[in-house]
Structures are given as C-alpha cells and as structure tokens.
Motif scaffolding. Structure first.
Motif, PDB file in Angstrom:
ATOM      1  N   THR A 222       0.780  -1.233   0.000  1.00  0.00           N
ATOM      2  CA  THR A 222       0.000   0.000   0.000  1.00  0.00           C
ATOM      3  C   THR A 222       0.808   1.278   0.000  1.00  0.00           C
ATOM      4  N   ASP A 223       2.070   1.246   0.405  1.00  0.00           N
ATOM      5  CA  ASP A 223       2.809   2.490   0.553  1.00  0.00           C
ATOM      6  C   ASP A 223       3.104   3.095  -0.814  1.00  0.00           C
ATOM      7  N   PRO A 224       2.826   4.397  -1.014  1.00  0.00           N
ATOM      8  CA  PRO A 224       3.088   5.005  -2.321  1.00  0.00           C
ATOM      9  C   PRO A 224       4.561   5.068  -2.659  1.00  0.00           C
ATOM     10  N   ASP A 225       5.444   4.938  -1.655  1.00  0.00           N
ATOM     11  CA  ASP A 225       6.872   4.997  -1.932  1.00  0.00           C
ATOM     12  C   ASP A 225       7.444   3.652  -2.351  1.00  0.00           C
ATOM     13  N   ARG A 384       5.303  12.794  -3.400  1.00  0.00           N
ATOM     14  CA  ARG A 384       6.095  11.969  -4.318  1.00  0.00           C
ATOM     15  C   ARG A 384       5.192  11.164  -5.247  1.00  0.00           C
ATOM     16  N   LEU A 385       4.081  10.684  -4.712  1.00  0.00           N
ATOM     17  CA  LEU A 385       3.162   9.901  -5.536  1.00  0.00           C
ATOM     18  C   LEU A 385       2.570  10.743  -6.660  1.00  0.00           C
ATOM     19  N   LEU A 386       2.142  11.967  -6.342  1.00  0.00           N
ATOM     20  CA  LEU A 386       1.486  12.812  -7.336  1.00  0.00           C
ATOM     21  C   LEU A 386       2.477  13.431  -8.315  1.00  0.00           C
ATOM     22  N   ALA A 387       3.742  13.570  -7.891  1.00  0.00           N
ATOM     23  CA  ALA A 387       4.736  14.169  -8.776  1.00  0.00           C
ATOM     24  C   ALA A 387       5.290  13.171  -9.782  1.00  0.00           C
ATOM     25  N   ALA A 388       5.177  11.876  -9.477  1.00  0.00           N
ATOM     26  CA  ALA A 388       5.741  10.865 -10.367  1.00  0.00           C
ATOM     27  C   ALA A 388       4.916  10.756 -11.639  1.00  0.00           C
ATOM     28  N   GLU A 389       5.590  10.403 -12.702  1.00  0.00           N
ATOM     29  CA  GLU A 389       4.912  10.216 -13.987  1.00  0.00           C
ATOM     30  C   GLU A 389       4.210   8.868 -14.009  1.00  0.00           C
ATOM     31  N   LEU A 390       2.983   8.855 -14.490  1.00  0.00           N
ATOM     32  CA  LEU A 390       2.206   7.618 -14.539  1.00  0.00           C
ATOM     33  C   LEU A 390       2.588   6.836 -15.789  1.00  0.00           C
ATOM     34  N   ARG A 391       3.116   5.653 -15.594  1.00  0.00           N
ATOM     35  CA  ARG A 391       3.467   4.793 -16.715  1.00  0.00           C
ATOM     36  C   ARG A 391       2.999   3.379 -16.404  1.00  0.00           C
ATOM     37  N   PRO A 392       2.299   2.726 -17.331  1.00  0.00           N
ATOM     38  CA  PRO A 392       1.838   3.220 -18.626  1.00  0.00           C
ATOM     39  C   PRO A 392       0.646   4.158 -18.478  1.00  0.00           C
ATOM     40  N   ALA A 433     -11.448  -0.155 -18.158  1.00  0.00           N
ATOM     41  CA  ALA A 433     -10.818   0.771 -17.219  1.00  0.00           C
ATOM     42  C   ALA A 433     -11.419   0.618 -15.821  1.00  0.00           C
ATOM     43  N   TYR A 434     -12.732   0.418 -15.745  1.00  0.00           N
ATOM     44  CA  TYR A 434     -13.404   0.237 -14.451  1.00  0.00           C
ATOM     45  C   TYR A 434     -12.862  -0.999 -13.743  1.00  0.00           C
ATOM     46  N   ASP A 435     -12.686  -2.086 -14.483  1.00  0.00           N
ATOM     47  CA  ASP A 435     -12.163  -3.314 -13.886  1.00  0.00           C
ATOM     48  C   ASP A 435     -10.750  -3.098 -13.366  1.00  0.00           C
ATOM     49  N   THR A 436      -9.949  -2.354 -14.113  1.00  0.00           N
ATOM     50  CA  THR A 436      -8.590  -2.046 -13.673  1.00  0.00           C
ATOM     51  C   THR A 436      -8.606  -1.208 -12.402  1.00  0.00           C
ATOM     52  N   ILE A 437      -9.466  -0.205 -12.358  1.00  0.00           N
ATOM     53  CA  ILE A 437      -9.559   0.677 -11.189  1.00  0.00           C
ATOM     54  C   ILE A 437     -10.023  -0.108  -9.969  1.00  0.00           C
ATOM     55  N   ALA A 438     -10.994  -1.004 -10.154  1.00  0.00           N
ATOM     56  CA  ALA A 438     -11.540  -1.760  -9.026  1.00  0.00           C
ATOM     57  C   ALA A 438     -10.497  -2.660  -8.387  1.00  0.00           C
ATOM     58  N   GLN A 439      -9.509  -3.119  -9.156  1.00  0.00           N
ATOM     59  CA  GLN A 439      -8.500  -4.026  -8.626  1.00  0.00           C
ATOM     60  C   GLN A 439      -7.265  -3.298  -8.106  1.00  0.00           C
ATOM     61  N   SER A 440      -7.253  -1.983  -8.191  1.00  0.00           N
ATOM     62  CA  SER A 440      -6.070  -1.233  -7.783  1.00  0.00           C
ATOM     63  C   SER A 440      -6.160  -0.846  -6.316  1.00  0.00           C
ATOM     64  N   GLU A 441      -5.034  -0.425  -5.762  1.00  0.00           N
ATOM     65  CA  GLU A 441      -4.983   0.049  -4.389  1.00  0.00           C
ATOM     66  C   GLU A 441      -5.539   1.474  -4.309  1.00  0.00           C
ATOM     67  N   PRO A 442      -6.108   1.877  -3.163  1.00  0.00           N
ATOM     68  CA  PRO A 442      -6.676   3.228  -3.042  1.00  0.00           C
ATOM     69  C   PRO A 442      -5.682   4.337  -3.375  1.00  0.00           C
ATOM     70  N   LEU A 443      -4.432   4.185  -2.943  1.00  0.00           N
ATOM     71  CA  LEU A 443      -3.442   5.221  -3.228  1.00  0.00           C
ATOM     72  C   LEU A 443      -3.183   5.353  -4.721  1.00  0.00           C
ATOM     73  N   LEU A 444      -3.183   4.235  -5.420  1.00  0.00           N
ATOM     74  CA  LEU A 444      -2.930   4.288  -6.850  1.00  0.00           C
ATOM     75  C   LEU A 444      -4.129   4.849  -7.601  1.00  0.00           C
ATOM     76  N   ARG A 445      -5.325   4.707  -7.026  1.00  0.00           N
ATOM     77  CA  ARG A 445      -6.490   5.370  -7.630  1.00  0.00           C
ATOM     78  C   ARG A 445      -6.341   6.886  -7.539  1.00  0.00           C
ATOM     79  N   ASN A 624       5.939   2.582 -11.101  1.00  0.00           N
ATOM     80  CA  ASN A 624       5.631   1.366 -11.839  1.00  0.00           C
ATOM     81  C   ASN A 624       4.335   0.793 -11.293  1.00  0.00           C
ATOM     82  N   ILE A 625       3.239   0.957 -12.002  1.00  0.00           N
ATOM     83  CA  ILE A 625       1.933   0.490 -11.545  1.00  0.00           C
ATOM     84  C   ILE A 625       1.536  -0.692 -12.407  1.00  0.00           C
ATOM     85  N   GLY A 626       1.794  -1.879 -11.900  1.00  0.00           N
ATOM     86  CA  GLY A 626       1.553  -3.070 -12.693  1.00  0.00           C
ATOM     87  C   GLY A 626       0.103  -3.275 -13.061  1.00  0.00           C
ATOM     88  N   PHE A 627      -0.817  -2.805 -12.182  1.00  0.00           N
ATOM     89  CA  PHE A 627      -2.223  -3.075 -12.458  1.00  0.00           C
ATOM     90  C   PHE A 627      -2.725  -2.290 -13.658  1.00  0.00           C
TER      91      PHE A 627
END
Length: 639
Positions: A222-225, A384-392, A433-445, A624-627
């Motif tokens: 769960t940690d954004p770092d 740090r979480l919000l400043a990082a570039e989202l890939r992919p 996209a909804y299915d991907t969001i539902a399986q992600s962690e709250p911080l990554l949402r 790196n957000i694998g989900f």
C-alpha cells in the motif's frame, strides 16, 4: 489424445523438488546479500580501530580487535538469515501440528450442516461420491459462509487429516455438475498430494515474508513509496532499515517461487476435474460464473499472502504475469474449449439467476464498490506519488475519467449501464478501465485520478461539453456526494472554467468559507475555530470583513455542493491571487505531519482549482503500476 496423467505427475514431482531446492538457494542468496552489505562496513571499522604496522603489544591488540570485529560481522550477517529460517521452521511446525479442520476454521470455514441446509447436504453427498471414485477417505466438509464468490480449497494436516471447504457463493450459484467440477479440482489436488506440498510452500513463504516486519509487508502492498516491482522507493527509508532493498528482493523472490510452483499444480487439478466429471462444460460453466460474479463486483475476502495459492481461484491478480499463482480465468476457460467476453455476461448472469431461483434464493444483484478506506500517510509520501509520472498512461483518458466517476458513484457498473449513463461508443473501454480501477490500491487510484485530471486540460472544448453532462449525471445518480466524487468533480471543473482575472476582494466570502471548511476537515483537531483564525491570520491575501467561524459537516453532500460552488468562484480569480491563495493552502497542510487519504484527495482538487494547466515537464522517473498494464492502458509512445 488422452491426457497422460502419470507422466505429468512425475514431471510435477521433479519440479516440486527443484522448487524446494530453490527455497534454500534463496536463503543462500540472502546470506550473500547481507554479506555484501556487511563486509564493506567491516573493512571500514577495521581501518578505524586497527593500528597499521603495529608491533609488540599493539599487534596483539590488533589481533584481538580483528577477532571481535569478525565475530560481530558473522553475527550481523547470520541474524537476518536466522530470522528467515526460524520463521520457516516455526510455520512448518505450526501447520504440521494443526489438523486440516483447524486450518480450515482459521481461514473462515465452519463445518457443513447437511441436516439443516439442502445445498450443504448436496455438497456433502458429492464429497462422498468423489471420495469413493478417487479411493481416498472422505475429507471433512467445510463452508466459507461469508464468501459470496465462487471458491474452494483443500487442506491436509496432522494425522493425515483432510478438509475441503467451498464458499457460500459456490453452493448458491452452481449447478450440481458445476459444483462437482469444482470439487473434482480440489480432489485432484488431494490425489496429487498438493495439500501437503502447499503447506510446505506456505512455510517457505512465511520465511521470506517474515524477513521484514508485518508492517513492512503491508507497506509493500500500500505504501506510495514502495512498489513490488520498483525497489527505488525503499531508498528513502534507508535510515530506518538499511536492509530494505534485500527485504524487497526476498519478498519478490518468494512471490515468484509461489507463482511458479502453484500455476503448474492448478493446471493439473483442472485436468483432474475434467477426468472426474467427463464433462469439460461443467468446469467451463463454473469458471464463467466466477468471472461473471467478479464483473458484478462480488469479490472474496483477501486471502493471506502465504496461502493464496491453495484457493480454486485467486481473484487478486498482480499485473506481472510471473507473479500470478493461477492461470487467468480466461486462459483456464479457453484451455478446455470455452470462451468468454463481455457480450456473454447477460447470458451467464441469467444462468446464475435461474440456478438461484430454483432454490428460492433472491435474484443476483450487482454489487457496488465497497467504501474507500481512509488510511493516513505522511504528506511527503503523497507529494512523491502525485509528482511521479504515470506509466503506462491510459490510451483513452476520457473513458478512464468516466470510469473513475463510475467507480466512485456508489452504484454498480451494470446498473449505470442499464440506466444509460455511459456513452455507448466508449462503453467497452469504460468497462476495462473500471475493472482495472476496481482491482487497484486506493493510493494508486489517487495517482490515476490526478493523472486524468491533468490530462483533461488538453481536451478540446467540444469534448469537454460532451463529457460534462455525463459526469454530472454520474455524480448525481445516487443522490450522495462522497469525498472522492467531490474531489474528482472539483478537479474536472478546474479544466472547464477559465479564469477571468477578477479581484480577490470580490470573493472574500468564498475564501473565508474555504478556510472554514479546511479548519473543520481535520477530525483530530481539538480546536477547529482556532485553526480557522490562524488561517485568516497567515493568509497571503488579507481579508477585510470575515464571517465568524461556524461548524461544518465536511462529509455531507450539502456541504460538498457548497464547496463546489465556492471553488468555481475561486477558479475565476486572477492568476496572481490564486497563487497567493495556494501558498496559504500549502502552509496549512504542511503544518500537519500526516493527512488522511480523503484529505489528500481534497488537497489535490484545491491545487487543481488554484493552478492553471500543467506546463510540459521533462521526463522523470515514474511509478511502476503493474495493475495499469491491463487492456485499455499502454506505455507512452516514444518519439
């Protein structure tokens, strides 16, 4: 061509021995990693305490110091490895002493009641039939009464005891043949000797996962770092844990070992299920119904990380294929000649409802996403979480943005589709996209919401005019305005309203109301009125006549709508005044050591209101957000 089970079993046993050796290889690698860390420290300490070219008594003192430092180094290197081996042996001993029934109860099972429940009577009868067919003693039958998904597992324990557990969802939603296929899968595990091997694997994983504390394990989730596949975040905590990178490597090694071991056994158990039932369609039907229930938002309880491989289906799949303990539902269905797609969902749900209605059960209803948790993290972690570039990055940001609002709407996606609230041309992309969001962690949402809100600045006027009424209808559909809907909507409106350059003195009431809201938004603040007065005092924009503080329920929909109104007014301020207001906002949040996830959402939304479109930035290290690797999201193209 008939399946050659004996050959497969021999190959599987050889693979199991290799994987058992891999555990000890991991322990050896762990020892070497710690050795690499300790040896430079040992050399440095030797240079400090040992006199070069010493003779006489000094030489003896040097030798003694060398022995002391060498002993300290050996102990320092061996202690983490000792912890790994101790956890492994402790867990192995614990599972060896527990009966299979005790293990099933620890995982939420309770004994079946065939005399009271007709469905459980059918289940117990099937267990007896399969036991007779397999020529093994009948395992104790347990039911996971709190699990509405389709799942099952088999266990072995002390005294050669056996137990088999199925979920309540499997009993309610499967036909007799489909339930027999699920039980045949578990009997395949028993006949292959998997439960005992799975206990050994669980003990191995306990060793790898115990190298870090329980808090560290949860941090890996769960940690954004910290991302499992990106070890860079651990460098920030080097002062707290100098072996953090090695801990993460061992955790990842354990996950890889678990996945490599379990995937082969699961495929073999599916083959056993088909052999028992002589009907691949029964197994296909059970897997299709499990997929349909998952699409309806019916998810099981999250299994313990060191036991997720024992389940019939592991619904929580990581983005990286090599970390999956089971083949995907789609792969398992295709293996036996079936197929599945979103077009099949209504027909599968109709079969589920027909099965339920035959037992006078209530019809299946789509389940809305569960309430978002509200954990607390340091402010720097969010930055740090919000400043990082989202890939992919999302290939269709507009569809992904609609999926964010659909997820936080408090209504199941199927109900939103039936109400016609999602555009038909983007429906398929929204579902993925909804299915991907539902399986992600709250911080990554939160990270995804921030990325999409920034991307919305680039939408043309026609697209914004098309999306705005759709988003409004999604927000208004359930009559409630959650904090996550509120923040996403404020950030969206920031992209639609252009500043008119008005003077802040015309909006002093809006600014004061915002300060009042911020003061009331901290549940741990013992004196919000004093906080409000402090905000007025440190405000970079001096205010004239300010209203008195008033208590606000910041979680109510009415107050949220008022905040939207005031934020839209503040968006029209001249850029210089918005910049000064942002300074005050940042000072307020920086005075807090930690903030909740809900406060982080609001902080981001207010920053969007008070800033303009994001300037083009240089490429920086991303998270790196694998989900997000699933369909509908792809890496940015290289130019």
């Amino acid at each position: 061509m008939p399946t050659r089970f004996l050959d497969k079993h021999r190959r599987a046993k050889r693979a199991s021995r290799r994987l058992h050796l891999a555990f000890w290889l991991g322990a050896l690698v762990s020892y070497l990693c710690y050795l690499i860390i300790i040896v430079p420290l040992f050399i440095f300490m030797a240079a400090l305490f040992i006199t070069p070219n010493a003779t006489g008594p000094d030489a003896g003192l040097n030798n003694l110091m060398m022995l002391v430092l060498f002993g300290v180094a050996v102990i320092a290197v061996f202690l983490p490895v000792f912890k790994l081996l101790k956890a492994y042996n402790g867990r192995k001993r614990e599972l060896g002493q527990q009966s299979a029934g005790e293990q099933a109860e620890a995982l939420g099972g309770s004994l079946a009641r065939p005399d009271d429940e007709p469905l459980e009577n059918r289940y117990v009868n099937l267990v007896a039939e399969l036991s007779l067919a397999a020529g093994i003693p009948a395992p104790a039958a347990y039911v996971l009464r709190d699990d509405d998904s389709i799942n099952a597992f088999a266990l072995s324990g002390a005294g050669d005891s056996l137990a088999l557990a199925v979920s309540r969802g499997a009993l309610d939603n499967l036909t007799r043949d489909e339930l027999q296929a699920v039980l045949g899968h578990e009997f395949g595990h028993i006949e292959n000797g998997d439960p005992a091997l799975y206990n050994r694997l669980s003990a191995m994983l306990a060793g790898y996962f115990a190298t870090g504390s329980r808090k560290e394990q949860e941090r890996l989730y769960t940690d954004p770092d910290t991302q499992v596949l990106s070890l860079s975040g651990l460098s920030d905590s080097a002062e707290k844990d100098q072996f953090g990178i090695n801990i993460s490597i061992l955790y990842l090694y354990g996950r890889l070992l678990q996945a490599a071991f379990a995937r082969r056994r699961e495929a073999m158990a599916d083959a056993r299920a088909v052999q028992y039932t002589r009907d691949p369609a029964a197994l296909i039907g059970a897997l299709q119904k499990a997929w349909a229930l998952q699409q309806q938002g019916i998810h099981p309880r999250r299994p313990p990380p060191d036991r997720s491989h024992i389940y019939f289906i592991n619904y929580r799949r990581p983005g990286w294929r090599r970390l999956r303990t089971h083949p995907t539902l789609r792969e398992r269905i295709r293996t036996w000649g079936g197929n599945i797609s979103n077009a099949d969902l209504p027909a599968i749900l109709a079969r589920i409802n027909a099965c339920r209605s035959s037992r006078a059960a209530t019809p299946l209803r789509p389940v809305a996403p569960p309430p978002e948790p509200n954990p607390t993290y340091p402010l720097a972690a969010y930055d740090r979480l919000l400043a990082a570039e989202l890939r992919p990055a999302p290939t269709d940001p507009a569809a992904a943005l609609l999926a964010i609002f659909a997820y936080h709407s408090g209504t199941a996606l199927a109900d939103l589709e039936r109400a016609g609230l999602l555009p038909s041309e983007r429906l398929f992309t929204c579902r993925r996209a909804y299915d991907t969001i539902a399986q992600s962690e709250p911080l990554l949402r939160l990270a995804l919401t921030a990325h999409l809100s920034r991307a919305a600045f680039a939408f043309d006027i026609a697209e914004k005019r098309c999306l705005d009424p759709i988003i409004r209808h999604l927000v208004e559909h359930d009559g409630q305005l959650s904090r996550y809907e509120l923040a996403a909507f404020i950030a969206w409106r920031a992209t639609c309203i252009t500043g008119r350059g008005t003077d802040y003195r015309a909006h002093e009431a809006d600014i004061a109301w915002l300060y009042n809201f911020l003061a009331c938004d901290d549940p741990d603040d013992p004196n919000p009125q004093a906080t409000y007065e402090d905000l007025l005092e440190v405000s970079a924009l001096p205010l004239g006549q300010t209203p008195a503080w008033q208590p606000l329920d910041t979680g109510s929909s009415k107050t949220g709508l008022q905040l939207c109104h005031h934020c839209e007014a503040l968006r029209r301020l001249a850029p210089i005044f918005r910049r000064y207001l942002l300074i005050t906002l940042n000072l307020h949040y920086r005075s807090k050591a930690e903030i909740t996830l809900q406060q982080a959402y609001l902080r981001f939304a207010l920053q969007q209101i008070l800033t303009g479109p994001p300037p083009p930035q240089k490429r920086q290290r991303g998270i790196n957000i694998g989900f997000l690797r699933r369909v509908g999201f792809s890496p940015p193209s290289r130019t």
